[in-house]
Design a protein around this motif. Sequence first.
Motif, PDB file in Angstrom:
ATOM      1  N   ILE A  36       0.847  -1.198   0.000  1.00  0.00           N
ATOM      2  CA  ILE A  36       0.000   0.000   0.000  1.00  0.00           C
ATOM      3  C   ILE A  36       0.882   1.247   0.000  1.00  0.00           C
ATOM      4  CG2 ILE A  36      -1.778   1.285   1.249  1.00  0.00           C
ATOM      5  CD1 ILE A  36      -2.506  -1.442   2.567  1.00  0.00           C
ATOM      6  N   THR A  37       0.624   2.138  -0.931  1.00  0.00           N
ATOM      7  CA  THR A  37       1.412   3.369  -1.033  1.00  0.00           C
ATOM      8  C   THR A  37       0.535   4.615  -0.931  1.00  0.00           C
ATOM      9  OG1 THR A  37       1.259   3.263  -3.447  1.00  0.00           O
ATOM     10  CG2 THR A  37       3.212   2.285  -2.430  1.00  0.00           C
ATOM     11  N   ALA A  38      -0.625   4.496  -0.326  1.00  0.00           N
ATOM     12  CA  ALA A  38      -1.582   5.602  -0.264  1.00  0.00           C
ATOM     13  C   ALA A  38      -1.033   6.777   0.536  1.00  0.00           C
ATOM     14  CB  ALA A  38      -2.887   5.122   0.363  1.00  0.00           C
ATOM     15  N   GLU A  39      -1.367   7.982   0.076  1.00  0.00           N
ATOM     16  CA  GLU A  39      -1.065   9.195   0.819  1.00  0.00           C
ATOM     17  C   GLU A  39      -2.221   9.475   1.788  1.00  0.00           C
ATOM     18  OE1 GLU A  39       1.577  11.196   0.830  1.00  0.00           O
ATOM     19  OE2 GLU A  39       2.662   9.907  -0.591  1.00  0.00           O
ATOM     20  N   ILE A  40      -1.894   9.691   3.028  1.00  0.00           N
ATOM     21  CA  ILE A  40      -2.925   9.955   4.042  1.00  0.00           C
ATOM     22  C   ILE A  40      -2.744  11.368   4.570  1.00  0.00           C
ATOM     23  CG2 ILE A  40      -3.937   9.212   6.222  1.00  0.00           C
ATOM     24  CD1 ILE A  40      -2.719   6.445   5.713  1.00  0.00           C
ATOM     25  N   THR A  57      -8.880   5.143   6.463  1.00  0.00           N
ATOM     26  CA  THR A  57      -8.455   5.290   5.066  1.00  0.00           C
ATOM     27  C   THR A  57      -7.925   3.971   4.509  1.00  0.00           C
ATOM     28  OG1 THR A  57      -7.903   7.632   5.359  1.00  0.00           O
ATOM     29  CG2 THR A  57      -6.870   6.495   3.514  1.00  0.00           C
ATOM     30  N   ILE A  58      -7.068   3.303   5.257  1.00  0.00           N
ATOM     31  CA  ILE A  58      -6.478   2.055   4.763  1.00  0.00           C
ATOM     32  C   ILE A  58      -7.489   0.919   4.825  1.00  0.00           C
ATOM     33  CG2 ILE A  58      -4.586   0.421   5.054  1.00  0.00           C
ATOM     34  CD1 ILE A  58      -3.853   3.281   4.060  1.00  0.00           C
ATOM     35  N   MET A  59      -8.362   0.914   5.819  1.00  0.00           N
ATOM     36  CA  MET A  59      -9.417  -0.100   5.877  1.00  0.00           C
ATOM     37  C   MET A  59     -10.309  -0.011   4.647  1.00  0.00           C
ATOM     38  SD  MET A  59     -12.911  -0.433   6.465  1.00  0.00           S
ATOM     39  CE  MET A  59     -13.371   1.014   7.415  1.00  0.00           C
ATOM     40  N   GLU A  60     -10.664   1.195   4.239  1.00  0.00           N
ATOM     41  CA  GLU A  60     -11.540   1.362   3.073  1.00  0.00           C
ATOM     42  C   GLU A  60     -10.852   0.934   1.784  1.00  0.00           C
ATOM     43  OE1 GLU A  60     -12.711   5.441   3.354  1.00  0.00           O
ATOM     44  OE2 GLU A  60     -14.267   5.053   4.880  1.00  0.00           O
ATOM     45  N   LEU A  61      -9.524   1.036   1.728  1.00  0.00           N
ATOM     46  CA  LEU A  61      -8.774   0.614   0.547  1.00  0.00           C
ATOM     47  C   LEU A  61      -8.636  -0.902   0.460  1.00  0.00           C
ATOM     48  CD1 LEU A  61      -5.824   3.178   0.374  1.00  0.00           C
ATOM     49  CD2 LEU A  61      -7.661   2.902  -1.292  1.00  0.00           C
TER      50      LEU A  61
END
Length: 216
Positions: A36-40, A57-61
């Motif tokens: 996971i490389t999402a920007e939060i 945020t990461i749970m929804e992804l």
Amino acid sequence: MRRIIFATGNEGKMKEIRAILADLGVPVLSMKEAGITAEIVEDGKTFEENADIKARTIMELTGDVVLADDSGLEIDWLNGEPGIYSARYMGEDTSYDIKNSHLIQLLDGVPQEQRTARFVCVISAAFPDGRILHGRGTIEGIIGYEIKGENGFGYDPIFYLPEYGCTTAELPPAKKNELSHRGKALREIKMKLRDTADKGEGKNESFDSERHTSQR
């Protein structure tokens, strides 16, 4: 439950996290390990709000159970700074040697009884069904007069514990996990996760390591 993702890329944190959550019996992965490389965007006003933002945020992804922490150092002489901005204090790319030296300089001449400070950690656990659980831990100490110790990270080398005569970066790892703000918050959230599983809440959640192993 196939895994838990902890919403961090900090390997220092992950060592503490894995040591304390090892007996849950499910893999605990960092964001990097989970790919996971999402920007939060952490735009909350409290530790709780920021931890919730990261976990949700990461749970929804991913659809996984996700843990996230927000932690920081509160220095009373500096009116609680750096607080929720601890990781971004003086810029995220600024080394902690520079940050720690700067804080020591800001407290130059301040007597020990007024150098009081604490580490605070809040951990949020976000579930796919929308529930969020919290764990919170603190540890009280003072800001030391020099950088000391190699066993911690971040602000550990300047966070001095008078009753132990050392900084948290000088404590043995097992003792640090026992005393630390993150260790206390992790143990609280672990207890709540197990309690949730015991009550049958959520979707087929199990934190029994023996049973988990047999189901692979």
